[in-house]
Scaffold this motif. Structure first.
Motif, PDB file in Angstrom:
ATOM      1  N   GLY A  55       0.806  -1.221   0.000  1.00 24.86           N
ATOM      2  CA  GLY A  55       0.000   0.000   0.000  1.00 24.86           C
ATOM      3  C   GLY A  55       0.833   1.262   0.000  1.00 24.86           C
ATOM      4  O   GLY A  55       0.311   2.371  -0.199  1.00 24.86           O
ATOM      5  N   ALA A  56       2.144   1.119   0.205  1.00 21.42           N
ATOM      6  CA  ALA A  56       3.050   2.275   0.182  1.00 21.42           C
ATOM      7  C   ALA A  56       3.491   2.653  -1.229  1.00 21.42           C
ATOM      8  O   ALA A  56       4.271   3.593  -1.406  1.00 21.42           O
ATOM      9  CB  ALA A  56       4.279   2.004   1.053  1.00 21.42           C
ATOM     10  N   ASN A  57       3.014   1.946  -2.237  1.00 26.56           N
ATOM     11  CA  ASN A  57       3.293   2.336  -3.623  1.00 26.56           C
ATOM     12  C   ASN A  57       2.556   3.631  -3.974  1.00 26.56           C
ATOM     13  O   ASN A  57       1.632   4.032  -3.263  1.00 26.56           O
ATOM     14  CB  ASN A  57       2.874   1.201  -4.567  1.00 26.56           C
ATOM     15  N   ILE A 286      -0.736  -0.894  10.867  1.00 19.39           N
ATOM     16  CA  ILE A 286      -0.770  -0.960   9.404  1.00 19.39           C
ATOM     17  C   ILE A 286      -2.220  -1.011   8.940  1.00 19.39           C
ATOM     18  O   ILE A 286      -2.941  -1.970   9.211  1.00 19.39           O
ATOM     19  CB  ILE A 286      -0.001  -2.178   8.873  1.00 19.39           C
ATOM     20  N   PHE A 287      -2.628   0.012   8.232  1.00 18.91           N
ATOM     21  CA  PHE A 287      -3.997   0.139   7.731  1.00 18.91           C
ATOM     22  C   PHE A 287      -4.016  -0.341   6.283  1.00 18.91           C
ATOM     23  O   PHE A 287      -3.487   0.324   5.400  1.00 18.91           O
ATOM     24  CB  PHE A 287      -4.425   1.596   7.834  1.00 18.91           C
ATOM     25  N   CYS A 288      -4.592  -1.505   6.073  1.00 16.63           N
ATOM     26  CA  CYS A 288      -4.657  -2.077   4.724  1.00 16.63           C
ATOM     27  C   CYS A 288      -6.112  -2.265   4.327  1.00 16.63           C
ATOM     28  O   CYS A 288      -7.010  -2.213   5.166  1.00 16.63           O
ATOM     29  CB  CYS A 288      -3.916  -3.416   4.668  1.00 16.63           C
ATOM     30  N   GLU A 289      -6.338  -2.486   3.051  1.00 18.43           N
ATOM     31  CA  GLU A 289      -7.706  -2.768   2.618  1.00 18.43           C
ATOM     32  C   GLU A 289      -8.061  -4.208   3.006  1.00 18.43           C
ATOM     33  O   GLU A 289      -7.173  -5.046   3.222  1.00 18.43           O
ATOM     34  CB  GLU A 289      -7.869  -2.540   1.122  1.00 18.43           C
ATOM     35  N   PRO A 290      -9.353  -4.539   3.116  1.00 19.31           N
ATOM     36  CA  PRO A 290      -9.747  -5.871   3.579  1.00 19.31           C
ATOM     37  C   PRO A 290      -9.113  -7.023   2.795  1.00 19.31           C
ATOM     38  O   PRO A 290      -8.699  -8.027   3.392  1.00 19.31           O
ATOM     39  CB  PRO A 290     -11.272  -5.851   3.422  1.00 19.31           C
ATOM     40  N   ALA A 291      -9.031  -6.902   1.476  1.00 23.86           N
ATOM     41  CA  ALA A 291      -8.447  -7.997   0.692  1.00 23.86           C
ATOM     42  C   ALA A 291      -7.022  -8.309   1.132  1.00 23.86           C
ATOM     43  O   ALA A 291      -6.600  -9.470   1.133  1.00 23.86           O
ATOM     44  CB  ALA A 291      -8.478  -7.647  -0.794  1.00 23.86           C
ATOM     45  N   SER A 292      -6.273  -7.294   1.495  1.00 18.57           N
ATOM     46  CA  SER A 292      -4.896  -7.497   1.947  1.00 18.57           C
ATOM     47  C   SER A 292      -4.836  -8.408   3.162  1.00 18.57           C
ATOM     48  O   SER A 292      -3.940  -9.244   3.299  1.00 18.57           O
ATOM     49  CB  SER A 292      -4.251  -6.154   2.307  1.00 18.57           C
ATOM     50  N   ALA A 293      -5.782  -8.211   4.063  1.00 24.26           N
ATOM     51  CA  ALA A 293      -5.787  -8.960   5.314  1.00 24.26           C
ATOM     52  C   ALA A 293      -6.068 -10.438   5.113  1.00 24.26           C
ATOM     53  O   ALA A 293      -5.847 -11.251   6.017  1.00 24.26           O
ATOM     54  CB  ALA A 293      -6.812  -8.358   6.274  1.00 24.26           C
ATOM     55  N   ALA A 294      -6.540 -10.822   3.928  1.00 29.21           N
ATOM     56  CA  ALA A 294      -6.767 -12.239   3.646  1.00 29.21           C
ATOM     57  C   ALA A 294      -5.488 -13.045   3.807  1.00 29.21           C
ATOM     58  O   ALA A 294      -5.524 -14.203   4.231  1.00 29.21           O
ATOM     59  CB  ALA A 294      -7.333 -12.409   2.236  1.00 29.21           C
ATOM     60  N   SER A 295      -4.352 -12.447   3.472  1.00 26.78           N
ATOM     61  CA  SER A 295      -3.080 -13.175   3.600  1.00 26.78           C
ATOM     62  C   SER A 295      -2.812 -13.544   5.054  1.00 26.78           C
ATOM     63  O   SER A 295      -2.386 -14.668   5.359  1.00 26.78           O
ATOM     64  CB  SER A 295      -1.919 -12.354   3.031  1.00 26.78           C
ATOM     65  N   VAL A 296      -3.074 -12.623   5.964  1.00 20.43           N
ATOM     66  CA  VAL A 296      -2.861 -12.880   7.393  1.00 20.43           C
ATOM     67  C   VAL A 296      -3.909 -13.852   7.928  1.00 20.43           C
ATOM     68  O   VAL A 296      -3.603 -14.747   8.725  1.00 20.43           O
ATOM     69  CB  VAL A 296      -2.883 -11.562   8.185  1.00 20.43           C
ATOM     70  N   LEU A 318       0.621  -7.437   1.894  1.00 16.09           N
ATOM     71  CA  LEU A 318      -0.557  -6.591   2.090  1.00 16.09           C
ATOM     72  C   LEU A 318      -0.661  -5.735   0.834  1.00 16.09           C
ATOM     73  O   LEU A 318       0.131  -4.823   0.616  1.00 16.09           O
ATOM     74  CB  LEU A 318      -0.405  -5.729   3.342  1.00 16.09           C
ATOM     75  N   THR A 319      -1.642  -6.049   0.005  1.00 19.01           N
ATOM     76  CA  THR A 319      -1.644  -5.560  -1.373  1.00 19.01           C
ATOM     77  C   THR A 319      -2.063  -4.110  -1.565  1.00 19.01           C
ATOM     78  O   THR A 319      -1.674  -3.479  -2.546  1.00 19.01           O
ATOM     79  CB  THR A 319      -2.558  -6.452  -2.223  1.00 19.01           C
ATOM     80  N   GLY A 320      -2.886  -3.554  -0.646  1.00 15.78           N
ATOM     81  CA  GLY A 320      -3.381  -2.203  -0.863  1.00 15.78           C
ATOM     82  C   GLY A 320      -3.628  -1.448   0.436  1.00 15.78           C
ATOM     83  O   GLY A 320      -3.821  -2.036   1.505  1.00 15.78           O
ATOM     84  N   HIS A 321      -3.642  -0.145   0.342  1.00 11.33           N
ATOM     85  CA  HIS A 321      -3.828   0.734   1.501  1.00 11.33           C
ATOM     86  C   HIS A 321      -5.276   0.728   1.982  1.00 11.33           C
ATOM     87  O   HIS A 321      -6.212   0.589   1.188  1.00 11.33           O
ATOM     88  CB  HIS A 321      -3.416   2.156   1.130  1.00 11.33           C
ATOM     89  N   GLY A 322      -5.466   0.927   3.266  1.00 11.71           N
ATOM     90  CA  GLY A 322      -6.799   0.934   3.847  1.00 11.71           C
ATOM     91  C   GLY A 322      -7.697   2.048   3.353  1.00 11.71           C
ATOM     92  O   GLY A 322      -8.933   1.912   3.363  1.00 11.71           O
ATOM     93  N   LEU A 323      -7.112   3.152   2.918  1.00 15.12           N
ATOM     94  CA  LEU A 323      -7.937   4.264   2.434  1.00 15.12           C
ATOM     95  C   LEU A 323      -8.592   3.949   1.096  1.00 15.12           C
ATOM     96  O   LEU A 323      -9.420   4.736   0.617  1.00 15.12           O
ATOM     97  CB  LEU A 323      -7.098   5.543   2.333  1.00 15.12           C
ATOM     98  N   LYS A 324      -8.239   2.814   0.508  1.00 18.97           N
ATOM     99  CA  LYS A 324      -8.925   2.377  -0.709  1.00 18.97           C
ATOM    100  C   LYS A 324     -10.391   2.070  -0.430  1.00 18.97           C
ATOM    101  O   LYS A 324     -11.229   2.141  -1.329  1.00 18.97           O
ATOM    102  CB  LYS A 324      -8.257   1.111  -1.253  1.00 18.97           C
ATOM    103  N   ASP A 325     -10.684   1.658   0.807  1.00 18.36           N
ATOM    104  CA  ASP A 325     -12.036   1.235   1.156  1.00 18.36           C
ATOM    105  C   ASP A 325     -12.395   1.747   2.552  1.00 18.36           C
ATOM    106  O   ASP A 325     -12.558   0.967   3.497  1.00 18.36           O
ATOM    107  CB  ASP A 325     -12.121  -0.296   1.106  1.00 18.36           C
ATOM    108  N   PRO A 326     -12.520   3.077   2.707  1.00 18.94           N
ATOM    109  CA  PRO A 326     -12.743   3.646   4.035  1.00 18.94           C
ATOM    110  C   PRO A 326     -14.082   3.265   4.655  1.00 18.94           C
ATOM    111  O   PRO A 326     -14.214   3.236   5.882  1.00 18.94           O
ATOM    112  CB  PRO A 326     -12.652   5.158   3.793  1.00 18.94           C
ATOM    113  N   ASP A 327     -15.069   2.964   3.844  1.00 21.52           N
ATOM    114  CA  ASP A 327     -16.381   2.603   4.388  1.00 21.52           C
ATOM    115  C   ASP A 327     -16.305   1.375   5.283  1.00 21.52           C
ATOM    116  O   ASP A 327     -17.005   1.282   6.298  1.00 21.52           O
ATOM    117  CB  ASP A 327     -17.377   2.346   3.252  1.00 21.52           C
ATOM    118  N   ILE A 328     -15.460   0.411   4.916  1.00 18.58           N
ATOM    119  CA  ILE A 328     -15.316  -0.788   5.740  1.00 18.58           C
ATOM    120  C   ILE A 328     -14.706  -0.438   7.089  1.00 18.58           C
ATOM    121  O   ILE A 328     -15.150  -0.929   8.135  1.00 18.58           O
ATOM    122  CB  ILE A 328     -14.443  -1.837   5.021  1.00 18.58           C
TER     123      ILE A 328
END
Length: 352
Positions: A55-57, A286-296, A318-328
């Motif tokens: 997500g830091a990209n 670490i604030f990631c999007e939900p899909a990222s957390a699937a790995s953990v 962790l593939t993406g930043h949490g701000l990608k999906d703030p509603d969750i």
């Protein structure tokens, strides 16, 4: 200290580029690899756990690594425009890199199934966004035909240059760790990333940069787990929108990665994903999007089943930043409390 130049320059000798290839970069890559002691104690106490924070990209997801190369090659090939079907991250990345390359960008999204944070990025970068009445798989099928008709470059993960760029994450991890991990867990949606990582590890092994490759562990959401179930899922459903895909384009190569590495493909529930999502934010910062957390979540499941050996060295991407999906984030967190602007009211609220 040398300035980081982006994955195309840093890993040039491993990539299909020449002096004629125009380099379109936002200095992607060089993302943090964080030792996660507290999280390891909770989910996999027998292992050493590291988190690769993609997500830091520049646009907030791993997609930037491959998009840098795909858009550069589109320019080299004289494409009139770039197009992608997307559940969100690909559209954000394609829009940014296409904009930087001065190429028109067209994005096909499944109507009503893209997180707002990702859609906002594509719109901000000036892409033409078209909602398709159907799911991601249908949008991709239409996109392929349109690109053939119009002379556009399709920049989804079926574009081989996307995976070539994404493989650099595996190489980067080896450089950061001083060797390869024993196990690597990744979320799996369209399945390009696990295929790309495996390619990166194998090429580093062949080049003598590492002595072994890790077991690749792919993790799908239970409601969108075609590879685990062994059949296409017609109506995929999961809170993890980035992996809500029922017919992955890179299915065969993902299976090869798992089989050749003696790895596995797991599936986890939405509840397990959101639990891991909250652990990552609350215990590791670490604030990631939900899909990222699937790995953990997948690692936790395998550890509980006794499938992670003592002393394992594990990386979770962790593939993406949490701000990608703030509603969750808002929906699963305690609501903010409102009190009067007085010392007593605030102190009372502090005590609960």
């Amino acid at each position: 200290m040398m300035r980081w130049r982006g994955v195309m320059e840093e890993f040039r000798k491993f990539l299909p580029i020449t002096e004629r290839t125009p380099v379109v970069t936002l200095c992607e890559g060089n993302t943090p690899l964080i030792r996660a002691g507290r999280l390891a104690a909770r989910v996999c106490p027998q292992a050493e756990l590291h988190l690769k924070v993609e997500g830091a990209n520049p646009t907030g997801s791993f997609k930037d690594r491959g998009m840098s190369l795909a858009v550069s090659k589109a320019l080299e090939h004289g494409a009139r425009a770039v197009l992608c079907a997307s559940t969100g991250n690909t559209s954000a990345s394609a829009s940014a890199y296409g904009g930087r390359a001065a190429l028109p960008v067209y994005v096909l999204i499944p109507a009503g199934n893209v997180a707002l944070g990702k859609l906002a990025q594509a719109m901000a970068h000036g892409a033409t966004v078209i909602q398709v009445e159907g799911n991601f798989d249908q949008a991709l099928a239409v996109g392929k035909v349109v690109c053939e008709d119009e002379g556009f470059e399709l920049v989804n993960s079926i574009n081989p240059f996307r995976l070539e760029g994404q493989k650099t994450a595996a190489m980067e991890i080896c450089d950061q760790l001083g060797g390869a991990p024993s196990h690597h867990c990744l979320p799996v949606g369209n399945a390009g990333n696990i295929s790309a990582y495996w390619k990166g590890y194998r090429e580093y092994l062949a080049a003598g940069q590492i002595e072994r490759c890790p077991a690749m562990i792919g993790v799908q959401a239970e409601g969108a787990a075609p590879i685990v179930r062994g059949h296409v899922v017609e109506h995929p459903a999961t809170v993890a929108t980035a992996i809500r895909i029922g017919n992955p384009a890179s299915w065969p190569s993902a299976l090869r990665a798992v089989e050749e590495s003696s790895g596995a493909m797991e599936m986890v529930t939405d509840e397990e994903i959101l639990e891991a999502y909250q652990w990552l934010a609350g215990e590791e910062g670490i604030f990631c999007e939900p899909a990222s957390a699937a790995s953990v979540a997948g690692l936790a499941k395998r550890s509980a089943a006794g499938l992670v050996p003592e002393g394992a060295r594990v990386v979770c991407t962790l593939t993406g930043h949490g701000l990608k999906d703030p509603d969750i984030a808002v929906s699963v967190s305690p609501r903010a409390r409102t009190v009067k602007a007085t010392r007593d009211a605030v102190r009372k609220a502090l005590r609960g």
